[in-house]
Design an enzyme around this catalytic site. Structure first.
Site, PDB file in Angstrom:
ATOM      1  N   GLU A 113       0.746  -1.427  -0.262  1.00  9.87           N
ATOM      2  CA  GLU A 113       0.000  -0.119  -0.157  1.00  9.87           C
ATOM      3  C   GLU A 113       1.085   1.017   0.266  1.00  9.87           C
ATOM      4  O   GLU A 113       1.641   1.101   0.469  1.00  9.87           O
ATOM      5  CB  GLU A 113      -0.721  -0.006   1.490  1.00  9.87           C
ATOM      6  CG  GLU A 113      -1.933   1.612   1.403  1.00  9.87           C
ATOM      7  CD  GLU A 113      -3.469   0.987   2.316  1.00  9.87           C
ATOM      8  OE1 GLU A 113      -3.341   0.269   2.765  1.00  9.87           O
ATOM      9  OE2 GLU A 113      -3.926   2.065   1.910  1.00  9.87           O
ATOM     10  N   ASN A 136     -12.302  -0.773  -1.681  1.00  9.87           N
ATOM     11  CA  ASN A 136     -12.175  -1.588  -1.088  1.00  9.87           C
ATOM     12  C   ASN A 136     -12.254  -0.935   0.592  1.00  9.87           C
ATOM     13  O   ASN A 136     -12.829   0.102   0.607  1.00  9.87           O
ATOM     14  CB  ASN A 136     -10.442  -0.786  -0.417  1.00  9.87           C
ATOM     15  CG  ASN A 136      -9.428  -1.408   0.687  1.00  9.87           C
ATOM     16  OD1 ASN A 136      -9.479  -2.671   1.015  1.00  9.87           O
ATOM     17  ND2 ASN A 136     -10.051  -0.249   1.686  1.00  9.87           N
ATOM     18  N   GLU A 137     -12.945  -1.847   1.183  1.00 14.34           N
ATOM     19  CA  GLU A 137     -13.342  -1.150   3.203  1.00 14.34           C
ATOM     20  C   GLU A 137     -14.743  -0.008   2.597  1.00 14.34           C
ATOM     21  O   GLU A 137     -14.624   0.729   2.437  1.00 14.34           O
ATOM     22  CB  GLU A 137     -12.289  -1.225   3.637  1.00 14.34           C
ATOM     23  CG  GLU A 137     -11.763  -1.777   3.899  1.00 14.34           C
ATOM     24  CD  GLU A 137     -10.772  -1.419   5.715  1.00 14.34           C
ATOM     25  OE1 GLU A 137     -10.616  -0.150   6.309  1.00 14.34           O
ATOM     26  OE2 GLU A 137     -10.812  -2.581   5.349  1.00 14.34           O
ATOM     27  N   TYR A 157      -8.115  -8.031  11.421  1.00 14.27           N
ATOM     28  CA  TYR A 157      -6.930  -7.677  12.730  1.00 14.27           C
ATOM     29  C   TYR A 157      -6.637  -8.183  13.785  1.00 14.27           C
ATOM     30  O   TYR A 157      -8.100  -8.065  14.083  1.00 14.27           O
ATOM     31  CB  TYR A 157      -6.376  -5.812  12.824  1.00 14.27           C
ATOM     32  CG  TYR A 157      -6.455  -5.982  10.836  1.00 14.27           C
ATOM     33  CD1 TYR A 157      -4.807  -6.081  10.033  1.00 14.27           C
ATOM     34  CD2 TYR A 157      -6.724  -5.242  10.160  1.00 14.27           C
ATOM     35  CE1 TYR A 157      -4.575  -5.929   9.077  1.00 14.27           C
ATOM     36  CE2 TYR A 157      -7.073  -4.801   8.680  1.00 14.27           C
ATOM     37  CZ  TYR A 157      -5.634  -4.665   8.565  1.00 14.27           C
ATOM     38  OH  TYR A 157      -5.280  -3.846   7.289  1.00 14.27           O
ATOM     39  N   GLU A 202      -6.644  -8.093   3.919  1.00 11.99           N
ATOM     40  CA  GLU A 202      -5.639  -7.582   5.051  1.00 11.99           C
ATOM     41  C   GLU A 202      -6.226  -8.675   6.343  1.00 11.99           C
ATOM     42  O   GLU A 202      -7.508  -8.919   6.450  1.00 11.99           O
ATOM     43  CB  GLU A 202      -6.285  -6.067   4.560  1.00 11.99           C
ATOM     44  CG  GLU A 202      -5.826  -5.507   3.792  1.00 11.99           C
ATOM     45  CD  GLU A 202      -6.580  -4.250   4.298  1.00 11.99           C
ATOM     46  OE1 GLU A 202      -6.878  -3.766   5.277  1.00 11.99           O
ATOM     47  OE2 GLU A 202      -7.169  -3.195   3.054  1.00 11.99           O
ATOM     48  N   GLN A 256       1.443  -5.333   6.322  1.00 13.68           N
ATOM     49  CA  GLN A 256       2.011  -5.332   4.507  1.00 13.68           C
ATOM     50  C   GLN A 256       2.776  -5.695   4.312  1.00 13.68           C
ATOM     51  O   GLN A 256       3.745  -5.719   5.053  1.00 13.68           O
ATOM     52  CB  GLN A 256       1.070  -3.817   4.010  1.00 13.68           C
ATOM     53  CG  GLN A 256       0.376  -2.925   4.068  1.00 13.68           C
ATOM     54  CD  GLN A 256      -0.359  -2.196   5.486  1.00 13.68           C
ATOM     55  OE1 GLN A 256       0.137  -2.490   6.221  1.00 13.68           O
ATOM     56  NE2 GLN A 256      -1.636  -2.338   4.744  1.00 13.68           N
TER      57      GLN A 256
HETATM   58  O1  AHR Z   1      -3.680  -2.333   6.468  1.00  9.77           O
HETATM   59  C1  AHR Z   1      -4.580  -0.702   7.266  1.00  9.77           C
HETATM   60  C2  AHR Z   1      -5.262  -0.266   6.158  1.00  9.77           C
HETATM   61  O2  AHR Z   1      -6.268  -1.102   7.402  1.00  9.77           O
HETATM   62  C3  AHR Z   1      -5.785  -0.267   4.740  1.00  9.77           C
HETATM   63  O3  AHR Z   1      -5.600   0.170   3.893  1.00  9.77           O
HETATM   64  C4  AHR Z   1      -7.687  -0.247   5.522  1.00  9.77           C
HETATM   65  O4  AHR Z   1      -8.188  -1.490   4.285  1.00  9.77           O
HETATM   66  C5  AHR Z   1      -7.956  -1.040   6.908  1.00  9.77           C
HETATM   67  O5  AHR Z   1      -8.560  -0.417   6.877  1.00  9.77           O
END
Ligand code: AHR
Length: 515
Positions: free
Chosen positions: A48, A195-196, A262, A317, A366
């Site tokens: 990214e 994305n999101e 996450y 992600e 990332q």
């Molecule tokens: O990985 C960091 C951010 O987390 C990404 O840009 C986004 O898609 C997510 O919220």
């Protein structure tokens, strides 16, 4: 720290040996019950425009005094080649929905600058754009996965981007690509339509995004034999309604639906990457293993609408997310990576391997210098992270056939949660050459574990392996000590008859090869 409270499966005994105990664990490898192929794409990466992931991490430009290959850092390129990166997602993340690809093509001196609003307001000079990304993928032998801008970009802009990259003919965008020095089209398979989109990608509701997806995806054309695999922007964590609405409204028009997860326990205070106590360690691994239930529940919804499993689940992600390293730009999300992160990676792969009939891709966030990165750089210096080592040790499972490995382990209840954590985790596969690999993770911080694995359907005579461990769970590699945590040859496994015995030290990750 809470003690072990539950025994999920039978067969685990503890033998007290001086101060420490060595748990005796039994397991069965069912090499005669081959499952599906583990798609290599679940070992995917994510690049990214965030902090120093692209600039300084992957790309330094041809004129840099940092050794480079046509502008790409040579040390990073070599490290990534060894990892066998199957797919690389780009340019975001949140960045993707503010990225206007035409700003990143043509002579670099003419490329306009922009403000990276999502990530610290840094000025982005667009010197790394479409050509640079796709050429990087060619150098790495990796499949590109492009995230298109739905949030602030137009349908026309996205349609033209697909044409620029994939059209071979005499079309306007193919001509523009040729002007920019690339004669033949690239092949791009994976295309993210936003994305999101529920958040940084446009704050949409799922019903509205469903229609937006349908509109944008209509104009993402298949040019000249290139066949796009279109991925709809999916849910985060426990948002099952998003998956349900997308499956209901878009089902047949998408090839994949994404998901983000996450290991964060508290978004207001994510905790330090390198300073944590035992309880935080076990809680993080609990949250990590919580992904299994999340995957199952999203899959159950997908199964209801798509029983033939045509639409892939794409976990594009995932990973750890800690507070930024002290003294670094808070918007750049630069974090260290300890042996704890390595455990998050190995436990996550053990789970992924079980769901690959639906889960077809995953991209850790990332690749360099941001969240759970493979590589950290600082000027000319580079270090590989413990997570890198797990990805390298596990890459033997890419495109191999999944073999069930039943481990009779105890599960620890994770404080203040519904999560339970297997104290011994593992996974196994047989590769195309017939070699069987077994990966095992001893989560226990204090105690070794001895596992006796009954080998069914395989007549192995020899075993060799590698181990990743370190004196302290918070150990990590720095630019001064870049090799504090690194794999070593493992000699703690033996085969007697049809039993494989493995003695795993506390807090260790092992991959074995059987022949
Ligand atoms: O990985 C960091 C951010 O987390 C990404 O840009 C986004 O898609 C997510 O919220």
């Amino acid at each position: 720290m809470k003690t072990i409270l539950s025994i999920v499966l039978m067969g685990a005994l503890s033998i007290v040996n001086c101060q420490l105990s060595i748990a005796q664990v039994t397991a069965v490898l069912h090499a005669d019950q081959a499952g599906s192929v583990i798609p290599k794409e679940i070992y995917g990466q994510f690049a990214e425009h965030l902090g120093s992931c692209i600039y300084g991490g992957l790309w330094v430009g041809e004129n840099s005094d940092i050794p480079n290959t046509s502008g790409y850092r040579t040390d990073v390129l070599n490290a990534l080649k060894a990892l066998k990166v199957p797919v690389l997602r780009w340019p975001g993340g949140c960045f993707a929905d503010e990225y206007h690809w035409m700003d990143g093509i043509g002579p670099k001196e003419n490329r306009p600058k922009m403000v990276n609003n999502n990530w610290g307001g840094t000025i982005e000079d667009n010197s790394f754009g479409t050509n640079e990304f796709l050429n990087l993928c060619e150098l790495l032998g990796t499949e590109p996965y492009i995230s298109g801008n739905v949030g602030s970009g137009s349908v026309e802009e996205m349609a033209k981007w697909v044409e620029y990259i994939t059209s071979e003919g005499d079309s306007p965008m193919a001509r523009l690509r040729r002007q920019n020095g690339r004669d033949h089209a690239w092949r791009v398979k994976y295309w993210g339509v936003g994305n999101e989109s529920w958040g940084c990608g446009g704050s949409m509701r799922p019903e509205y995004y469903s229609d937006v997806y349908r509109r944008y995806a209509t104009y993402c054309r298949n040019y000249d034999g290139n066949r796009l695999f279109k991925v709809a922007s999916g849910a985060s964590d426990y948002d099952y309604n998003w998956t349900k609405v997308l499956m209901e409204n878009v089902g047949s028009r998408m090839d994949g639906l994404s998901l983000h997860y996450y290991t964060v326990l508290n978004w207001n205070s994510k905790g330090s990457a390198t300073q944590f106590n035992e309880e935080e360690y076990y809680k993080t691994l609990g949250k990590c293993c919580g992904i299994e239930d999340v995957i199952k529940r999203h899959i159950a919804i997908m199964d209801f609408y798509d029983p033939n499993k045509r639409v892939a689940l794409m976990l594009d992600e995932w990973g750890t997310w800690w507070d930024v390293e002290p003294g670094t730009n808070p918007g750049h999300l630069f974090q260290q990576n300890s042996l704890r992160d390595a455990f998050v990676a190995s436990l996550t792969f053990d789970i992924f391997h079980k769901y690959t009939e639906r889960l077809k891709m995953a991209n850790i966030a990332q690749v360099v210098n941001v969240l759970q990165s493979m590589i950290l750089t600082n000027g000319k210096q580079m270090t590989l992270t413990p997570t890198y080592h797990v990805f390298r040790m596990y890459n033997v499972h890419q495109d191999a056939t999944y073999l069930p490995l039943d481990i009779q382990t105890i599960r620890k209840e994770v404080p203040d949660s519904d999560w339970t954590l297997p104290m011994l985790s593992g996974t196994a596969s047989r590769n195309q050459q017939g070699k069987v690999h077994i990966s095992l993770t001893n989560v226990d911080l204090q105690n070794a574990q001895e596992v006796s694995i009954t080998l069914q359907g395989i007549n192995a005579k020899q075993v060799s392996g590698e181990i990743l461990t370190s004196a302290n769970i918070a150990d990590h590699n720095t630019f001064d000590k870049p090799e504090l945590v690194k794999p070593a040859v493992f000699s703690g496994a033996t085969i007697i008859g049809n039993t494989l015995k493995v003695k795993l030290p506390a807090k260790s990750i092992v991959t074995l090869e059987l022949q």
